[in-house]
Design a protein around this motif. Structure first.
Motif, PDB file in Angstrom:
ATOM      1  N   THR A 378      38.469  23.333  51.565  1.00  0.00           N
ATOM      2  CA  THR A 378      37.180  23.055  52.203  1.00  0.00           C
ATOM      3  C   THR A 378      36.228  22.283  51.291  1.00  0.00           C
ATOM      4  O   THR A 378      35.281  21.687  51.734  1.00  0.00           O
ATOM      5  CB  THR A 378      36.525  24.381  52.635  1.00  0.00           C
ATOM      6  OG1 THR A 378      36.625  25.294  51.548  1.00  0.00           O
ATOM      7  CG2 THR A 378      37.206  24.968  53.863  1.00  0.00           C
ATOM      8  N   GLN A 379      36.483  22.367  49.981  1.00  0.00           N
ATOM      9  CA  GLN A 379      35.623  21.611  49.052  1.00  0.00           C
ATOM     10  C   GLN A 379      36.504  20.918  48.011  1.00  0.00           C
ATOM     11  O   GLN A 379      37.720  21.106  48.022  1.00  0.00           O
ATOM     12  CB  GLN A 379      34.636  22.546  48.359  1.00  0.00           C
ATOM     13  CG  GLN A 379      35.304  23.507  47.420  1.00  0.00           C
ATOM     14  CD  GLN A 379      34.851  24.927  47.615  1.00  0.00           C
ATOM     15  OE1 GLN A 379      34.203  25.247  48.593  1.00  0.00           O
ATOM     16  NE2 GLN A 379      35.215  25.785  46.691  1.00  0.00           N
ATOM     17  N   VAL A 380      35.837  20.149  47.136  1.00  0.00           N
ATOM     18  CA  VAL A 380      36.615  19.470  46.095  1.00  0.00           C
ATOM     19  C   VAL A 380      37.090  20.522  45.089  1.00  0.00           C
ATOM     20  O   VAL A 380      36.290  21.260  44.522  1.00  0.00           O
ATOM     21  CB  VAL A 380      35.760  18.395  45.385  1.00  0.00           C
ATOM     22  CG1 VAL A 380      36.575  17.666  44.336  1.00  0.00           C
ATOM     23  CG2 VAL A 380      35.204  17.417  46.406  1.00  0.00           C
ATOM     24  N   VAL A 381      38.405  20.564  44.906  1.00  0.00           N
ATOM     25  CA  VAL A 381      38.982  21.602  44.039  1.00  0.00           C
ATOM     26  C   VAL A 381      39.503  20.962  42.747  1.00  0.00           C
ATOM     27  O   VAL A 381      40.213  19.964  42.798  1.00  0.00           O
ATOM     28  CB  VAL A 381      40.172  22.278  44.761  1.00  0.00           C
ATOM     29  CG1 VAL A 381      40.721  23.414  43.938  1.00  0.00           C
ATOM     30  CG2 VAL A 381      39.753  22.761  46.117  1.00  0.00           C
ATOM     31  N   GLU A 447      29.790  26.893  38.522  1.00  0.00           N
ATOM     32  CA  GLU A 447      28.407  27.058  38.039  1.00  0.00           C
ATOM     33  C   GLU A 447      27.525  25.934  38.536  1.00  0.00           C
ATOM     34  O   GLU A 447      26.386  26.159  38.947  1.00  0.00           O
ATOM     35  CB  GLU A 447      28.397  27.107  36.508  1.00  0.00           C
ATOM     36  CG  GLU A 447      28.734  28.501  35.986  1.00  0.00           C
ATOM     37  CD  GLU A 447      29.206  28.489  34.547  1.00  0.00           C
ATOM     38  OE1 GLU A 447      29.007  27.465  33.848  1.00  0.00           O
ATOM     39  OE2 GLU A 447      29.806  29.498  34.127  1.00  0.00           O
ATOM     40  N   GLU A 448      28.084  24.715  38.517  1.00  0.00           N
ATOM     41  CA  GLU A 448      27.302  23.566  39.013  1.00  0.00           C
ATOM     42  C   GLU A 448      26.934  23.756  40.482  1.00  0.00           C
ATOM     43  O   GLU A 448      25.815  23.507  40.895  1.00  0.00           O
ATOM     44  CB  GLU A 448      28.121  22.273  38.856  1.00  0.00           C
ATOM     45  CG  GLU A 448      28.037  21.705  37.456  1.00  0.00           C
ATOM     46  CD  GLU A 448      29.024  20.580  37.230  1.00  0.00           C
ATOM     47  OE1 GLU A 448      29.155  20.151  36.086  1.00  0.00           O
ATOM     48  OE2 GLU A 448      29.659  20.126  38.223  1.00  0.00           O
ATOM     49  N   GLU A 449      27.930  24.221  41.223  1.00  0.00           N
ATOM     50  CA  GLU A 449      27.689  24.444  42.659  1.00  0.00           C
ATOM     51  C   GLU A 449      26.616  25.499  42.872  1.00  0.00           C
ATOM     52  O   GLU A 449      25.729  25.350  43.712  1.00  0.00           O
ATOM     53  CB  GLU A 449      28.987  24.883  43.342  1.00  0.00           C
ATOM     54  CG  GLU A 449      29.761  23.726  43.912  1.00  0.00           C
ATOM     55  CD  GLU A 449      31.141  24.134  44.365  1.00  0.00           C
ATOM     56  OE1 GLU A 449      31.345  25.307  44.690  1.00  0.00           O
ATOM     57  OE2 GLU A 449      32.029  23.250  44.371  1.00  0.00           O
ATOM     58  N   SER A 452      23.243  24.057  42.046  1.00  0.00           N
ATOM     59  CA  SER A 452      22.722  23.164  43.092  1.00  0.00           C
ATOM     60  C   SER A 452      22.256  23.976  44.308  1.00  0.00           C
ATOM     61  O   SER A 452      21.268  23.645  44.943  1.00  0.00           O
ATOM     62  CB  SER A 452      23.764  22.123  43.490  1.00  0.00           C
ATOM     63  OG  SER A 452      24.814  22.748  44.157  1.00  0.00           O
ATOM     64  N   LYS A 453      22.967  25.070  44.571  1.00  0.00           N
ATOM     65  CA  LYS A 453      22.556  25.936  45.692  1.00  0.00           C
ATOM     66  C   LYS A 453      21.206  26.570  45.396  1.00  0.00           C
ATOM     67  O   LYS A 453      20.322  26.619  46.249  1.00  0.00           O
ATOM     68  CB  LYS A 453      23.603  27.043  45.902  1.00  0.00           C
ATOM     69  CG  LYS A 453      24.585  26.714  46.993  1.00  0.00           C
ATOM     70  CD  LYS A 453      25.497  27.893  47.212  1.00  0.00           C
ATOM     71  CE  LYS A 453      26.753  27.448  47.940  1.00  0.00           C
ATOM     72  NZ  LYS A 453      27.790  28.475  47.889  1.00  0.00           N
ATOM     73  N   ALA A 454      21.076  27.050  44.138  1.00  0.00           N
ATOM     74  CA  ALA A 454      19.827  27.702  43.742  1.00  0.00           C
ATOM     75  C   ALA A 454      18.666  26.720  43.842  1.00  0.00           C
ATOM     76  O   ALA A 454      17.589  27.062  44.327  1.00  0.00           O
ATOM     77  CB  ALA A 454      19.953  28.225  42.319  1.00  0.00           C
ATOM     78  N   ILE A 455      18.915  25.485  43.406  1.00  0.00           N
ATOM     79  CA  ILE A 455      17.858  24.459  43.468  1.00  0.00           C
ATOM     80  C   ILE A 455      17.450  24.230  44.919  1.00  0.00           C
ATOM     81  O   ILE A 455      16.274  24.149  45.249  1.00  0.00           O
ATOM     82  CB  ILE A 455      18.338  23.149  42.793  1.00  0.00           C
ATOM     83  CG1 ILE A 455      18.398  23.369  41.266  1.00  0.00           C
ATOM     84  CG2 ILE A 455      17.420  21.988  43.134  1.00  0.00           C
ATOM     85  CD1 ILE A 455      19.169  22.311  40.522  1.00  0.00           C
TER      86      ILE A 455
END
Ligand SMILES: Nc1nc2c(ncn2[C@@H]2O[C@H](COP(=O)(O)OP(=O)(O)OP(=O)(O)O)[C@@H](O)[C@H]2O)c(=O)[nH]1
Length: 475
Positions: A378-381, A447-449, A452-455
């Motif tokens: 579903t996402q870039v793995v 962690e990046e994801e 970005s969600k938190a932002i």
């Protein structure tokens, strides 16, 4: 009188009478001659006309045939068209039937592989369980399985016992859990959400702690929360695993592992510890199971059988000073592009895509695997392309076998934005490093994801707040 005459006289008298008769018959002969002439003329004319007519009839017949030809052809074409239509309808019908049959076959195949998997579990687990029970018998006098008179049940059909009395597992002594007896139960239904929930409940009731200081081999099928059972490998700077050991059936720790396993005393981890799902993919016999075995048990077996269905192992590594729990899924290469394999990529955090450096076909199929992973996830793995069996390259090349040079793998990985490494499950080289690299990448990506969600959430909150403030001011 004439008859009575002798023949000579008769002839003479005939001759005497002849001219007179001839003279009498003259006009008749002429007429007859004329008539015959006329008749033959008429006959000739008639015959000529008949001949002409026959020629004309022939010509007409030919003409008629020529004129009828297109009509016949048209009829033929329509008849053929009808036939084609009938055949195409029949063909479509057969195609539908074939499709239906193929769907049924695929469905039955998946059912069969699930059954095979079940069967393998059932035939493996009793043995494993028996060993464990025997192992614990002398140690734990308080083992409820034995004390409560369940010896026969526990020894003869432990799986059934575990399935039908799922909550009995609470009565097992802590030592059983520490020593992974619990994992046997889990392995029966590791797909079940309920099982996972129950296990989490159990963990929290037991302080959410387990010891992982045991043998490195005890990392079999277990759901996410069993992370602490797996041996821990700390990996600060990447170190190369020496290719010293060859075929070994005894449990021997790789130097990189041995020093760290001891450090697994720090087994307490928050229950909320994230588990990363890593899927091993690649053609059949590229060495996925051997790779996993080397990683989790530090073993290599030459007589390993093909994977049926799917297998799962847990491994805890320390990446950049942080405990990282990996749930490693070993898929069956024979089931290439099957429904089962595909479903495992759906929620994968990372993929270890293996090929055999001595098998060109397995390398050529990497592209198809990559496409399939892309489609299924579903996402870039993050993907780690692994060229396995590097120990065989020199021998295979000397025997004239086509081998895949390292730069081939490197280039392919670069094209797809994947990581690349060459390993040998046999001598253990680069196995741990490969997994650690991927784990690092997976963690970074996650962690990046999360950031970005938190932002996004914060941005949403702040925009709401400013809107509220605006409304407030307006009021
Ligand atoms: N020399 C050598 N042999 C290997 C290596 N890895 C695996 N093998 C052998 O290759 C064969 C296949 O290995 P498996 O681990 O069963 O391969 P797999 O990819 O799990 O196969 P499936 O379960 O069918 O998908 C076995 O005979 C292994 O012993 C390696 O690094 N070097």
């Amino acid at each position: 009188e004439f008859v009575a005459m002798d023949p000579v006289k008769r002839l003479t008298s005939k001759l005497v009478l002849m001219p007179g008769r001839l003279l009498e018959q003259m006009p008749y002969c002429e007429e007859k001659h004329k008539a015959e002439k006329a008749l033959s003329h008429v006959r000739f004319k008639y015959e000529t006309e008949v001949g002409d007519l026959q020629v004309t009839i022939k010509k007409l017949k030919m003409k008629l045939c020529e004129e009828l030809k297109p009509i016949n052809q048209k009829e033929d074409v329509t008849a053929l068209k009808e036939q084609i239509y009938d055949l195409s309808v029949e063909n479509q019908k057969l195609k539908n039937e074939l499709l239906e049959a193929q769907t049924n076959i695929a469905f039955l195949r998946s059912k069969l592989s699930a059954l095979k998997c079940d069967y393998a579990d059932h035939s493996l687990n009793p043995k494993r369980y028996e060993t464990l029970v025997i192992f614990f018998l002398p140690r734990s006098s308080c083992c409820s399985y034995v004390n409560k008179g369940h010896e026969s049940l526990a020894l003869h059909d432990p799986i059934k016992r575990m399935i039908f009395t799922p909550f009995d597992v609470h009565s097992l002594p802590q030592s059983c859990f520490r020593s992974h007896l619990y994992s046997v139960r889990e392995s029966i239904k590791y797909d079940s959400q309920m099982e996972f929930k129950h296990q989490r409940e159990f963990q929290s009731s037991h302080g959410g702690q387990e010891s992982s200081g045991g043998d490195a081999s005890d990392t079999d099928v277990s759901p996410e929360a069993t992370s602490l059972r797996a041996p821990i490998v700390d990996w600060q700077p990447p170190r190369c695993v020496s290719g010293g050991s060859t075929v070994t059936s005894s449990r021997k720790l790789i130097p990189a592992l041995s020093s760290q396993v001891g450090s697994s005393g720090n087994t307490s981890a928050p229950e909320s510890q994230k588990v990363y799902k890593i899927v091993l993919a690649g053609d059949a016999a590229v060495g996925k199971t051997s790779f996993l075995m080397r990683l989790c048990k530090n073993e290599f077996r030459g007589d390993i059988s093909a994977t049926v269905g799917v297998d799962c192992k847990m491994k805890t590594l320390i990446v950049d000073g942080e405990e990282t729990v990996l749930q490693l899924w070993d898929t069956a290469g024979l089931e290439r592009f099957g429904i089962i394999s595909k479903s495992y990529f759906r929620k994968a955090s990372g993929v270890l895509l293996l090929y055999d450096v001595t098998c060109e076909r397995s390398f050529l199929n990497v592209r198809e695997w990559l496409t399939m992973i892309e489609d299924a996830s579903t996402q870039v793995v993050p993907i780690m392309l692994v060229g396995n069996k590097s120990d065989l390259r020199a021998t295979a090349a000397s025997e004239g076998q086509k081998c895949m040079p390292s730069h081939f793998g490197e280039n392919l990985a670069r094209t797809y934005g994947a990581l690349f490494c060459e390993t040998s499950a046999k001598d253990g080289s680069n196995v741990v490093e490969t997994v650690l690299h991927l784990a690092r990448e997976v963690k970074k990506r996650t962690e990046e994801e999360a950031d970005s969600k938190a932002i996004t959430i914060l941005a949403g909150i702040s925009s709401k707040e400013s809107a509220q403030r605006k409304n407030c001011c307006n009021a």
